[in-house]
Structures are given as C-alpha cells and as structure tokens.
Design an enzyme around this catalytic site. Structure first.
Site, short mmCIF file in Angstrom:
data_model
loop_
_atom_site.label_atom_id
_atom_site.label_comp_id
_atom_site.label_asym_id
_atom_site.label_seq_id
_atom_site.Cartn_x
_atom_site.Cartn_y
_atom_site.Cartn_z
N CYS A 261 44.02 43.60 38.30
CA CYS A 261 43.86 44.90 37.61
C CYS A 261 42.11 45.00 37.97
CB CYS A 261 44.67 45.04 36.44
SG CYS A 261 46.62 44.13 36.53
N HIS B 252 40.85 49.83 31.48
CA HIS B 252 41.84 49.30 32.37
C HIS B 252 43.60 49.26 31.82
CE1 HIS B 252 45.52 47.56 34.58
NE2 HIS B 252 45.77 46.57 33.60
N ASN C 55 51.28 51.24 33.69
CA ASN C 55 50.06 50.12 33.86
C ASN C 55 50.12 50.57 35.98
OD1 ASN C 55 47.84 48.21 35.40
ND2 ASN C 55 49.27 46.94 33.95
#
Length: 329
Positions: free
Chosen positions: A115, A256, A286
């Site tokens: 990520c 993020h 996400n």
C-alpha cells in the site's frame, strides 16, 4: 530522504462499475453494515468485473492521466506500476499497460511495496527523468477482491479495486505542482503482519495450500494498527523537520486510505492545524497502492489545491513500509 524536484502535470483515476455494499460483503463473514461502518468507516467499495485484471484498471487510469496532462503515450520515457496484485507473477503488469496504451519504446516496470507503493514508484522514476528526460507515468493499481477470503471479516470488508495515476515531467515544463521531497522506510522485521502466505518461491501454492486458504491475503490487524498509530506520526514529523517545513505549513494531507477510523486517529496525532485530510475510503474502501493517487485525483478534480499550498502524501502498508512525498502546488 531525497530531493526529487519534478512536476505533476496530470492525474487520473479509474474504479470499476460494480458497487459492493457492506451488507453484500459482510454476510459471508458474519457481520452487518453497522459493524463494518463502526469499525472501518467504509460504506461501500468497487469490485472489478470477472473479465478485468489489474492492468485493465491501470490502463484506464493511465489514459485519464495522459489526457489531463495533454501528452501522448509515445512521449513517455518510463511507466512504473505500483501493485501487489499483478496480472500474473511474470511478466510485469507494467508491460501489459505499456502495450495497451501503445507506448512503444517506453521502459516499463512494477514496484511492489504494497500500500506504500505509489510513492515508492514515484521515487523510482526520478532517476530516469534526470538522466533521460521526458515524462513518466506512475500508476498505483490493485485488485484485492481476487485474493480475499470471503469468510474473513478482518480483511474482506476493507478492500476495493481501483487505479490512480500521475504524469510527471521536469520542472522546466511550465507551471504545475512540484514534488519537492520524498522519503521511504521499510521495517523488514515485521513482514508477517501483512502477507499472502503461498504462491511464491518460499511456499509454492499446491492443493494443500489451497485447502488451507493460503492463497488469500492475511493481516494481523491489531499489530498493523499499533504500527501505524505509534510510528506513522513520528515518521511524518521527522520528514517535515528534515524538509524544513513546519506542521502549520501543510494545507492538505492525502494518506493511504486504509481504514477511516484509523485515519482519524493518525490525523489527530499529527497536529497539522491548517490541513484538510482528503478521504475516499468511505466510498471506495482500501484500494491498496491505488488509494493515494485516486484520492489525490479526486481532490484535483474538486479544485481543492491552490497554488503555493503544500500537500503531504503518506503511504503505509505491508513490509511494513511507509512512504511520504511533499508537493508544492
């Protein structure tokens, strides 16, 4: 920490058409909409169609960024795709993207920093721009819906699919936001916190592994949360200090989009008194390496960034890893 100094001349994003509600994703995992919203802040996410792969999402986002930048694929020097869900183990997903875009002669490679990957990729193309010139296309793209255990409430409720992209060029290319500085961190002693156990050279995926569900994404959520809340604020404060920037100088924070509740905790610890935190986690979940460029593109299209403002990007994820970029708009 590195001074990189190039411009972002275009952004773009793509999310699949299919909207997946909390009730749909939660039912096989034994949780409902209320539980998911309270724990994550996520209300829905997008999942790819059966005939879509990561490169398809990446290509669509790349096309949008190129259009915004006003350049053609043939003008690109390099394409870097940040992903931990490649089309195949080999070849790189970026090679498919290069072909789909028609960017003949362009170097293309993948970056897997999970990520955190988009800022890692952004840093990786800096040398190419310095030595070869031209333009770079940096894409964050992930398709996590293919590697989720539908019965695992700790993971299946979190993730969506998508891609975001940026076109980068030298500072001599007129006006536009400048990437002033980046920093990359990896904490290799924490590799087991986020993982896909099988399918690599250490543990090839066989029938026993399939039966045990080792092909699925796995995460120690409690320890990941501890890492993020304990380490990320200090790492960011150190990054700003070394950049000679006061926290009060930051106008926008683009992290993020891991978990909405966790983002609120981190933002509260950062003490960025003038900053707006930009979010897409509620509607897209996400999206892995795609989350920062998707969120950044949404802010660009909303006209949120003003000339002279400082924008802080913050990635974190498997590795464990963290990555930061300071952009002067």
């Amino acid at each position: 920490m590195t001074d990189v100094r190039f411009r972002i001349i275009g952004t773009g994003a793509y999310v699949p058409e299919r909207i997946v509600s909390n009730d749909e994703v939660g039912a096989p995992a034994g949780v409902d909409d209320d539980w998911i919203t309270r724990k994550t802040g996520i209300r829905q996410r997008r999942w790819a169609a059966d005939d879509q792969a990561t490169s398809d999402l990446a290509t669509a986002a790349g096309r949008a960024a190129l259009k915004a930048a006003g350049i053609t694929p043939e003008q690109l020097t390099v394409i870097a795709v940040a992903t931990s869900t490649p089309d195949r183990p080999q070849p790189p997903t970026a090679a498919y993207v290069q072909h789909h875009l028609g960017a003949t002669g362009t170097a293309a490679f993948d970056v897997n920093a999970v990520c955190s990957g988009t800022v890692f990729a952004l840093s990786s193309v800096a040398g190419t721009l310095v030595y070869r010139g031209g333009y770079a296309l940096v894409i964050g793209a992930d398709l996590y819906s293919r590697i989720l255990n539908p019965a695992d409430r700790k993971t299946v409720v979190l993730f969506g699919d998508g891609a975001g992209a940026m076109v980068l060029g030298p500072t001599s290319t007129g006006t536009g936001p400048i990437v002033r500085r980046v920093a990359l961190h990896t904490f290799g002693g924490l590799t087991d916190l986020i993982r896909v156990p099988a399918g690599g050279s250490r543990q090839p995926l066989d029938t026993d592994g399939l039966d045990a569900g080792l092909q699925y994404f796995a995460m120690d959520g409690r320890e990941v949360r501890r890492f993020v809340t304990e380490h990320l604020p200090q790492l960011i404060k150190g990054f700003l200090h070394e950049a000679g920037v006061d926290a009060a100088d930051i106008s926008h924070f683009v992290p993020h989009q891991a978990n909405g509740v966790m983002l609120d905790e981190v933002f509260g610890e950062l003490h960025l008194p003038r900053a707006t935190m930009h979010r897409t986690v509620e509607t897209y979940g996400n999206t892995g390496a795609a989350s920062i460029p998707i969120t950044m593109d949404a802010a660009v299209r909303a006209g949120s960034f003003r000339p002279g403002e400082l924008v802080l990007l913050a990635g974190f994820g498997g590795g464990m890893a963290a990555s930061f970029a300071l952009i002067e708009w």
